[in-house]
Design an enzyme around this catalytic site. Structure first.
Site, PDB file in Angstrom:
ATOM      1  N   ARG A 202       7.398  13.580   1.616  1.00  0.00           N
ATOM      2  CA  ARG A 202       5.938  14.028   1.021  1.00  0.00           C
ATOM      3  C   ARG A 202       5.266  12.862   0.648  1.00  0.00           C
ATOM      4  NH1 ARG A 202       1.644  14.738   0.391  1.00  0.00           N
ATOM      5  NH2 ARG A 202       0.599  16.401  -0.459  1.00  0.00           N
ATOM      6  N   LYS A 203       5.987  11.669   0.406  1.00  0.00           N
ATOM      7  CA  LYS A 203       5.431  10.703  -0.080  1.00  0.00           C
ATOM      8  C   LYS A 203       4.846   9.719   1.083  1.00  0.00           C
ATOM      9  CE  LYS A 203       6.809  12.834  -3.796  1.00  0.00           C
ATOM     10  NZ  LYS A 203       6.788  12.835  -4.921  1.00  0.00           N
ATOM     11  N   VAL A 204       4.504   8.516   0.534  1.00  0.00           N
ATOM     12  CA  VAL A 204       3.979   7.581   1.785  1.00  0.00           C
ATOM     13  C   VAL A 204       4.769   7.207   2.762  1.00  0.00           C
ATOM     14  CG1 VAL A 204       2.299   5.548   1.705  1.00  0.00           C
ATOM     15  CG2 VAL A 204       1.810   7.243   0.326  1.00  0.00           C
TER      16      VAL A 204
END
Ligand SMILES: *Cc1c(COP(=O)(O)O)cnc(C)c1O
Length: 398
Positions: A202-204
């Site tokens: 869900r992060k970059v």
């Protein structure tokens, strides 16, 4: 997989499109492809799959990217934060100021060490702690502040560091969402006592699961490496490489919070794509903001004056009196095949914190109740963005 809705916007391999039905717009899709698959396969075929040379290389590359002296790879940002609080020697009787407006791990890690999380409010424009919101809740028992770069919007770390220095408090950065965000042209985490990062999908950038600690302090780095590996004085990788028998000893009670070499191999490829990912996210965010300027009553998240975000989450806050409520907006988006999400959670309202107590947190509660996160991912097309905005425009009565 070949329709215009799923066509790659930037030459990505289409592996990601398999995740969603062709017509459905997901909220987030990691940008993974052949290169990551090959790097993972190489690690597997090398025969060294646990923490080893690739983890060491990922740590060096990551620390260099954020401008820190040391990187310590771990199994998640949650475990990174846990170790950071151990390094600060926090425990029962101590208080740590945290934003309630955060993923719940930010508060939970304080409880892991037996200390008390004290919830501070955030400013509406950034969703982040400020020196003033921290000042409002700190007490003589406060030892540290855990500042989040929420959704990839940088917190004003220069102001927070100055205030914490005045108050004698340690400032830890929860940079789970922050890789690629900057303050004054430098990466978030640059110059931090301790910063913790996440590689959850869900992060970059992602390694499946995974995390990192960064610090400039060599003593802490040594201890953190030991703590993530059962408190051993010498790592398994070092013992293996030495060729001579080394009998390890266990200097304190540690944990198994290691990252694997398979994850680090993927992380190295992802790190190489970071600039491209952030550039793309910022361009998509700018286009959303331009389109939404014509939708009355929706305020999008934007860069603060002191830095630039990575738009890990692109959220909009409907004005009080917007024609429909947030949950109706989410339902309308879902009916149109758009996966949006409620905004950032308010940890103090969760059952895990029932009876915990906090000061009034009006801004936190307003953002958490009313905001929503729109889809934004590397291969998103303009046509997909237009579809999202069309639903919002209709709901706004325009
Ligand atoms: C995602 C997130 C975490 C937890 O990260 P994991 O790597 O999943 O443990 C912690 N803090 C914040 C602010 C997050 O967004």
């Amino acid at each position: 997989m070949s329709g215009p809705e799923t066509a790659s916007a930037a030459g990505a391999v289409p592996a990601v499109a398999a995740v969603a039905a062709p017509d459905r717009i997901p909220v987030m899709v990691p940008w993974l492809g052949e290169e990551e698959a090959e790097a993972a396969a190489d690690a597997v075929l090398s025969g060294w799959v646990a923490q080893g040379p690739r983890v060491a290389e990922f740590e060096r590359a990551f620390a260099e990217r954020v401008g820190a002296e040391h990187g310590i790879a771990v199994s998640s940002c949650t475990t990174a934060l846990h170790l950071a609080l151990i390094a600060l020697e926090l425990g029962p009787g101590d208080e740590v100021v945290v934003p309630s407006l955060s993923f719940i791990a930010t508060a939970n890690v304080v409880r892991y060490v037996g200390a008390r999380p004290v919830f501070a409010d955030v400013e509406e424009a950034t969703g982040n702690l400020t020196a003033a919101t921290v000042d409002a809740v700190r007490t003589p028992r406060t030892k540290a502040v855990l500042a989040v770069h929420q959704g990839g919007v940088p917190a004003d770390v220069h102001a927070l560091r100055a205030a914490c220095a005045d108050w004698g408090l340690a400032l830890v950065e929860d940079a789970a969402c922050g890789i690629g965000a900057t303050v004054g042209g430098k990466s978030v985490g640059h110059g931090a006592l301790l910063a913790a990062w996440s590689f959850h999908p869900r992060k970059v950038i992602t390694t499946g699961e995974g995390g990192m600690l960064t610090t400039d302090d060599a003593e802490w780095a040594r201890r953190l490496r030991r703590l993530r590996e059962h408190g051993m004085n010498v790592s398994a990788a070092e013992r293996h490489a030495s060729g001579k028998p080394i009998v390890e000893s266990y200097l304190e009670v540690g944990y198994n919070y290691r990252m694997t070499d398979i994850q680090a191999a993927v992380g190295l490829v992802q790190l190489g794509k970071l600039d491209e990912i952030v550039t793309r996210r910022r361009a998509l965010a700018a286009r959303y903001t331009e389109l939404l300027a014509e939708v009355p009553g929706l305020t999008p998240v934007r860069d603060p004056g002191y830095g630039q975000g990575n738009f890990q989450s692109y959220w909009v806050l409907p004005a009080e009196g917007f024609p429909v409520g947030r949950d109706e907006l989410l339902a309308a988006l879902a009916a149109a095949g758009v996966s949006a999400r409620r905004g950032i959670m308010a940890s103090h309202l969760e059952p895990a914190y029932a009876g915990h107590g906090s000061a009034p947190l009006p801004v936190t509660e307003r953002i958490s109740r009313d905001s929503l996160i729109l889809p934004l991912f590397h291969t998103m097309t303009e046509a997909q963005q237009d579809r999202v905005v069309a639903v919002l425009r209709e709901q706004a009565g325009g």
